[in-house]
Every structure is written in structure tokens, then in C-alpha cells.
Design a protein around this motif. Structure first.
Motif, PDB file in Angstrom:
ATOM      1  N   ALA A 148       7.722   0.918   9.738  1.00 14.79           N
ATOM      2  CA  ALA A 148       9.041   1.115  10.413  1.00 14.79           C
ATOM      3  C   ALA A 148      10.135   1.449   9.611  1.00 14.79           C
ATOM      4  O   ALA A 148      10.281   0.565   8.278  1.00 14.79           O
ATOM      5  CB  ALA A 148       9.359   0.073  11.389  1.00 14.79           C
ATOM      6  N   GLN A 149      11.163   2.187   9.505  1.00 12.32           N
ATOM      7  CA  GLN A 149      12.299   2.209   8.685  1.00 12.32           C
ATOM      8  C   GLN A 149      13.336   1.712   8.935  1.00 12.32           C
ATOM      9  O   GLN A 149      13.758   1.046  10.085  1.00 12.32           O
ATOM     10  CB  GLN A 149      12.435   3.660   8.451  1.00 12.32           C
ATOM     11  N   ALA A 150      14.168   1.041   7.704  1.00  7.04           N
ATOM     12  CA  ALA A 150      15.210   0.533   8.180  1.00  7.04           C
ATOM     13  C   ALA A 150      16.292   1.051   8.932  1.00  7.04           C
ATOM     14  O   ALA A 150      16.769   0.462   9.733  1.00  7.04           O
ATOM     15  CB  ALA A 150      15.853  -0.057   6.624  1.00  7.04           C
ATOM     16  N   GLY A 151      16.505   2.421   8.782  1.00  6.37           N
ATOM     17  CA  GLY A 151      17.243   2.957   9.457  1.00  6.37           C
ATOM     18  C   GLY A 151      16.920   3.427  10.875  1.00  6.37           C
ATOM     19  O   GLY A 151      17.774   4.320  11.721  1.00  6.37           O
ATOM     20  N   GLY A 152      15.849   3.034  11.239  1.00  5.81           N
ATOM     21  CA  GLY A 152      15.075   3.474  12.644  1.00  5.81           C
ATOM     22  C   GLY A 152      14.085   4.435  12.366  1.00  5.81           C
ATOM     23  O   GLY A 152      13.945   5.138  11.328  1.00  5.81           O
ATOM     24  N   GLY A 153      13.258   4.641  13.132  1.00  7.36           N
ATOM     25  CA  GLY A 153      12.067   5.706  12.971  1.00  7.36           C
ATOM     26  C   GLY A 153      10.459   5.109  12.555  1.00  7.36           C
ATOM     27  O   GLY A 153      10.836   3.949  11.825  1.00  7.36           O
ATOM     28  N   ILE A 154       9.720   6.069  12.389  1.00  3.85           N
ATOM     29  CA  ILE A 154       8.424   5.546  11.902  1.00  3.85           C
ATOM     30  C   ILE A 154       8.043   6.587  10.790  1.00  3.85           C
ATOM     31  O   ILE A 154       8.098   7.715  10.939  1.00  3.85           O
ATOM     32  CB  ILE A 154       7.467   5.521  12.953  1.00  3.85           C
ATOM     33  N   LYS A 155       7.621   6.137   9.599  1.00  9.70           N
ATOM     34  CA  LYS A 155       7.256   6.816   8.477  1.00  9.70           C
ATOM     35  C   LYS A 155       5.849   6.857   8.196  1.00  9.70           C
ATOM     36  O   LYS A 155       5.105   5.680   8.383  1.00  9.70           O
ATOM     37  CB  LYS A 155       8.120   6.626   7.243  1.00  9.70           C
ATOM     38  N   TYR A 156       5.127   8.008   7.944  1.00  4.87           N
ATOM     39  CA  TYR A 156       3.745   7.868   7.590  1.00  4.87           C
ATOM     40  C   TYR A 156       3.900   7.809   6.125  1.00  4.87           C
ATOM     41  O   TYR A 156       4.247   8.612   5.397  1.00  4.87           O
ATOM     42  CB  TYR A 156       2.969   9.194   8.044  1.00  4.87           C
ATOM     43  N   VAL A 157       2.861   6.749   5.801  1.00  8.72           N
ATOM     44  CA  VAL A 157       2.921   6.125   4.199  1.00  8.72           C
ATOM     45  C   VAL A 157       1.318   6.311   3.725  1.00  8.72           C
ATOM     46  O   VAL A 157       0.986   5.962   2.590  1.00  8.72           O
ATOM     47  CB  VAL A 157       3.530   4.916   4.090  1.00  8.72           C
ATOM     48  N   GLY A 158       0.384   6.860   4.463  1.00  6.38           N
ATOM     49  CA  GLY A 158      -0.871   7.139   4.026  1.00  6.38           C
ATOM     50  C   GLY A 158      -0.875   8.465   3.286  1.00  6.38           C
ATOM     51  O   GLY A 158       0.032   9.085   3.055  1.00  6.38           O
ATOM     52  N   ASP A 159      -2.058   9.207   3.248  1.00  3.64           N
ATOM     53  CA  ASP A 159      -2.289  10.296   2.796  1.00  3.64           C
ATOM     54  C   ASP A 159      -3.168  11.357   3.714  1.00  3.64           C
ATOM     55  O   ASP A 159      -3.507  10.694   4.839  1.00  3.64           O
ATOM     56  CB  ASP A 159      -2.790  10.319   1.417  1.00  3.64           C
ATOM     57  N   GLN A 160      -3.411  12.195   3.379  1.00  5.03           N
ATOM     58  CA  GLN A 160      -4.235  13.352   4.061  1.00  5.03           C
ATOM     59  C   GLN A 160      -5.693  13.501   3.717  1.00  5.03           C
ATOM     60  O   GLN A 160      -6.257  14.403   4.003  1.00  5.03           O
ATOM     61  CB  GLN A 160      -3.657  14.634   4.288  1.00  5.03           C
ATOM     62  N   GLY A 161      -6.152  12.393   3.083  1.00  2.00           N
ATOM     63  CA  GLY A 161      -7.634  12.395   2.667  1.00  2.00           C
ATOM     64  C   GLY A 161      -8.567  12.167   3.660  1.00  2.00           C
ATOM     65  O   GLY A 161      -8.088  11.564   4.520  1.00  2.00           O
TER      66      GLY A 161
END
Length: 403
Positions: A148-161
Motif C-alpha cells: 500500500a502506498q502512502a498516497g493511496g493505491g497499491i504498488k507491485y514491488v516484486g519482479d517478473q522472474g
């Protein structure tokens, strides 16, 4: 030729020793259940047995890898099944929210339910395998892939391996799918997504964009429909934009451009616009799309007139298409997982058959025939006993016995 007593004695003792060795060797073979006790007994057979044993060892390793791959894919399938259920619930609630009889309070309640479903979907996307390894994080499996991001929304922090596993001699298989390709992607065949301009003030409500000619020159491009003076102008997303169609606007009459057709009800105001965008360019983040849906449902409509109702209907239509595209994408990934699981089962069947053949061949090379070995054992035992008795009789003959 004379044979001395000592030579006769030594020859007989040596012969009995050899017979004892052969008898003992047969005993060892019976005890071990194998034809050869050391490679020196049968060098060619021992080499063949070693090759077959190595093949069996590799088959066992591949079988273990297939079990682990099946377990990993089963866990992913379970998580994806849960995700499809959540997305289906959200689609149902989105359609329900379009009921014109609902009040702002009713839509607030629906927004709360959808937000709960969104939280559940994020939890599924951050599911692990029970050992602290996250299913949809790619190579970064030690940490949760969605944050979860501070300003709202969800961020993907993994990779595409893709975590690959050797499941057979010439087959490597992916045992996982990264979160971006599952929850932040759409299929290539996903339809166009229509979005109303954020500054729209009219009562225009768009319908679905349908494909009428996939061979049209501008098909596959992004478009914007702008209104002014009772007319519409459709421009492409090129730089600079190119006019694809224009004309007088009539509510409900289809507007055709770039192989597409769309109808707009109501009356758009001057300056209003609608973006008709390919699914991949319309925003593929399902978490963001659901968040926008929640915000739209929490925005009061009462007192805003037909324009507010139009904004709500357009937001619901956009959300419904995006959720549907995301749902279809997850179903496609589930299909891929199922195909890999089916392949693993086929490889298991083939591996079991190969193992059975190798074990039979190894048994043929190495295993002792117990009937023949027992017969040889008794034959050598009898021969040794006869030799011992003969030697004892001959060794006791002396002239002194006849004096």
C-alpha cells in the motif's frame, strides 16, 4: 612318476580350499541376491547396472521435482480461484450499483463492501506458500509483492522472474506466475475501454464500444471523442492527433471510427470528451480500477441532477469493463496453471513407466536366479564333502595299519 606324500597332501588341501571359496561365494550371492559381488565378477554387467542405476536416480529426482512443482501450482491455483470469486463478487456489486433507485447511503454501503473485497484481493495477491515464500513475487519471494502506498493505491514491488524447475530430462517448467502478469495485465484480445472525461458537465452516457471492422486502418489505436456546438470529432492518439471521424451528434445514433462503433445517450456539453482506449493503455491495474469504483460510489449523486447520474453511470461502465478484463486475465492464468498440472501428471505417468522398465532391466542384469543358485550351492557342498571324505580316507592309509 612318483608323487611324494607332501605334494599329494598340498594338492588336495589346495583343491579343497578352492572348493570352499566357490561354495562361500555362492553363499554370499544368495545372501546379497545379486549375480556379482564386485565389478570384477562381471565388468560389463557392472557397467550396465551402474548406468541403469544412475538413470533410476535421475528419474527419482525428477519425480521429486514434479511433486514439488505440483504442490506449488496447486497453491497458486487455490489462490487464483479465490481471486476469481472476489472479482466476480465485485462485478455483481458493480451491476447492482447501477440501479437507479439506490440512494447515496445505499451506494456508500456497496462501496464499503467493494472496499472489503479489494482488501481481500490484495491479501490473496500477497498469499504465501506457508513457508514464507510469496506466490506472486517472482524472484523476490521473501517479501510481499504488493504494498500500500502512502498516497493511496497499491504498488507491485516484486519482479517478473519465473521460478523454473527441472521436471524431466528436457523439460523445465515455471512453477509460479508473477503478480504483475496476474493482477496488473490484460489479455491481448481484451476489448476497448471507454472513459468519460473528468471535467465532463453534460449528461452523455456511453455504451459499449463494439468492433465492426478489425481490418480498418486505424483499428488498434486510441481515440478521443470531443463535443462542441452539437458536433463530435474523433481523433486518434497519434502525435499529432489525426481526425478519424466527425459529424453532427444525435443521441443514441452510433458513432463509427477506426473499425469501432459506440453509442452515446443523453446530451454531452461543449468541451465534454470520451476516451476510447485499448485495454492495455487504459490502465491494467485492477487494484486502481476498483479503488476508482469505490471513490465513484462514495461521491454523492443526490442534488447533482442528471449530470451527476451520468458521471456515476459512466464510472460504473468503465469499472465493469476493467474488472471483466482483469477477471478474464486471471482465468487465463488459471488455465495455464491447469495445463502445467496436466503436463506434470503426464510426465509422472511416463516417468513411472520408464522407471518400471529400468528396474526390470536392472533386475535382469544384476539379480540372482535363486533356484539355480541354490542348486549350485548344494552341488558344490556335496562335491566339497566328497572331496573331504576322500582326502581323509587316503590320508589315513599307511603300511603300519596292516602289520
Amino acid at each position: 612318476m612318483r608323487i611324494s606324500t607332501s605334494s599329494f597332501y598340498e594338492q588336495n588341501v589346495t583343491a579343497m580350499g578352492l572348493q570352499q571359496q566357490k561354495l562361500f561365494r555362492v553363499q554370499q550371492q544368495l545372501s546379497a541376491g545379486t549375480k556379482f559381488l564386485s565389478p570384477a565378477d562381471d565388468p560389463v554387467g557392472a557397467a550396465r547396472a551402474l548406468g541403469v542405476s544412475e538413470s533410476l536416480s535421475l528419474s527419482s529426482q525428477y519425480a521429486t521435482s514434479r511433486q514439488r512443482a505440483m504442490l506449488s501450482l496447486s497453491r497458486e491455483e487455490t489462490a487464483l480461484d479465490s481471486a476469481t470469486t472476489v472479482l466476480q463478487n465485485i462485478k455483481t456489486l458493480t451491476v447492482q450499483a447501477g440501479n437507479g433507485t439506490l440512494s447515496d447511503a445505499d451506494r456508500q454501503s456497496l462501496a464499503t463492501t467493494i472496499q472489503s473485497n479489494l482488501d481481500q484481493l490484495v491479501g490473496i495477491a500477497n498469499a504465501d506458500d506457508g513457508n514464507g515464500q510469496f506466490l506472486f513475487a517472482g524472484y523476490k519471494s521473501a517479501s510481499a509483492p504488493f504494498a500500500a502506498q502512502a498516497g493511496g493505491g497499491i504498488k507491485y514491488v516484486g519482479d517478473q522472474g519465473q521460478r523454473l524447475m527441472q521436471v524431466d530430462v528436457a523439460r523445465q517448467m515455471s512453477t509460479s506466475d508473477d503478480g504483475r502478469s496476474v493482477f496488473m495485465s490484460v489479455q491481448g484480445g481484451a476489448g476497448y475501454v471507454t472513459t468519460a472525461g473528468a471535467a465532463n458537465t453534460g449528461t452523455g452516457v456511453f455504451g459499449s464500444a463494439t468492433v465492426v471492422d478489425a481490418t480498418a486502418a486505424d483499428f488498434g489505436k486510441d481515440f478521443q471523442i470531443a463535443f462542441a456546438g452539437g458536433n463530435y470529432t474523433v481523433t486518434t492518439g497519434d502525435t499529432p492527433p489525426v481526425v478519424a471521424a466527425s459529424g453532427a451528434f444525435t443521441a443514441g445514433v452510433p458513432i463509427s471510427f477506426g473499425g469501432l462503433q459506440i453509442s452515446i445517450a443523453g446530451q454531452p456539453a461543449d468541451g465534454d470528451s470520451f476516451d476510447v482506449t485499448t485495454a492495455k493503455n487504459a490502465g491494467t491495474d485492477i487494484f486502481a480500477a476498483i479503488g476508482e469504483l469505490v471513490s465513484a460510489l462514495r461521491t454523492p449523486v443526490a442534488g447533482g441532477g442528471e449530470a451527476a447520474q451520468a458521471r456515476l453511470q459512466n464510472a460504473l461502465s468503465t469499472a465493469n469493463v476493467k474488472v471483466t478484463n482483469a477477471h478474464d486475465n486471471v482465468l487465463t492464468v488459471i488455465s495455464s496453471v491447469g495445463s502445467r498440472m496436466n503436463e506434470l501428471e503426464s510426465l509422472d505417468s511416463a516417468g513411472s513407466a520408464r522407471t518400471l522398465m529400468d528396474e526390470g532391466y536392472l533386475s535382469e542384469i544384476r539379480d540372482l536366479d535363486p533356484v539355480a543358485a541354490i542348486a549350485e550351492f548344494y552341488q558344490r557342498q556335496t562335491s566339497l564333502q566328497a572331496t573331504q571324505m576322500t582326502f581323509a580316507k587316503l590320508n589315513s592309509i599307511a603300511l603300519f595299519n596292516y602289520l
